[in-house]
Design a protein around this motif. Structure first.
Motif, mmCIF file in Angstrom:
data_model
loop_
_atom_site.group_PDB
_atom_site.id
_atom_site.type_symbol
_atom_site.label_atom_id
_atom_site.label_comp_id
_atom_site.label_asym_id
_atom_site.label_seq_id
_atom_site.Cartn_x
_atom_site.Cartn_y
_atom_site.Cartn_z
ATOM 1 N N TRP A 125 2.774 7.315 -0.905
ATOM 2 C CA TRP A 125 2.002 6.572 -1.389
ATOM 3 C C TRP A 125 1.099 7.309 -2.271
ATOM 4 N N THR B 104 2.616 2.549 -2.827
ATOM 5 C CA THR B 104 1.862 1.763 -2.504
ATOM 6 C C THR B 104 1.309 0.496 -3.923
ATOM 7 N N TYR B 105 2.828 0.235 -4.135
ATOM 8 C CA TYR B 105 2.440 -1.286 -4.975
ATOM 9 C C TYR B 105 3.351 -2.128 -4.374
ATOM 10 N N LEU C 163 1.327 -3.191 -1.605
ATOM 11 C CA LEU C 163 0.285 -4.298 -2.038
ATOM 12 C C LEU C 163 0.730 -5.775 -1.613
ATOM 13 N N ALA C 164 2.551 -5.717 -2.698
ATOM 14 C CA ALA C 164 3.016 -6.723 -2.802
ATOM 15 C C ALA C 164 3.325 -7.720 -1.462
ATOM 16 N N SER D 22 8.088 -0.425 2.312
ATOM 17 C CA SER D 22 7.494 0.431 1.621
ATOM 18 C C SER D 22 6.831 2.017 2.265
ATOM 19 N N ALA E 158 -1.443 6.048 -7.372
ATOM 20 C CA ALA E 158 -0.734 5.141 -8.169
ATOM 21 C C ALA E 158 1.378 5.401 -7.898
ATOM 22 N N THR E 159 1.280 5.349 -6.644
ATOM 23 C CA THR E 159 2.914 5.259 -6.429
ATOM 24 C C THR E 159 3.087 3.805 -6.173
ATOM 25 N N MET E 160 5.188 3.955 -5.807
ATOM 26 C CA MET E 160 5.193 2.819 -6.148
ATOM 27 C C MET E 160 5.679 2.622 -4.695
#
Length: 145
Positions: A35, A115-116, A119-120, A30, A111-113
């Motif tokens: 981010w 970051t998601y 978070l996962a 990630s 709010a980007t890929m």
């Protein structure tokens, strides 16, 4: 010292250990993705107390926004690629819970890929710690008294 490269270690590795290694790998991947898109201000965790990005508007990949993440990931991978429960005292009770905290300190973004995905990976690390706790309880209950 046995490591994950030994087949016997991989075969006997509990699910929590495998999940934690997978979470660390996903978190590392990630960091190559964006981010921040410049739309959020880096306030840090706990109201700016742990602001590792230096403040301002975030824009860039995880490696750019989290300069310490390389050191954190190298240390965590080194610990988990060995057998931390056997080689590090107190790791069985405390270390599994400190790992998500260490990842959280390197998880500031928008709010980007990236970051998601980070978070996962963070959620996966928490789930791995919970599973490890449950596995430990079951092992104690099954042990002869």
């Amino acid at each position: 010292m046995k490591t994950i490269l030994d087949k016997s270690v991989r075969d006997s590795m509990p699910g929590s250990h495998k999940l934690m290694l997978l979470s660390l790998a996903v978190f590392a991947v990630s960091q190559f993705l964006p981010w921040g898109d410049g739309s959020a201000t880096a306030t840090g965790i706990i109201g700016g107390v742990l602001d590792f990005t230096g403040g301002g508007y975030m824009n860039g990949t995880g490696w750019e926004l989290h300069p310490q993440v390389g050191v954190v990931l190298v240390i965590l991978f080194a610990v988990y690629l060995a057998d931390p429960d056997e080689s590090i005292p107190l790791f069985k009770t405390v270390g599994w819970w400190l790992t998500p905290v260490a990842l959280l300190t390197q998880s500031q973004g928008g709010a980007t890929m990236g970051t998601y995905l980070g978070l996962a990976a963070l959620v996966g690390a928490v789930v791995a710690a919970v599973i490890h706790f449950v596995e430990g309880r079951r092992a104690k209950a099954a042990a002869p008294k």
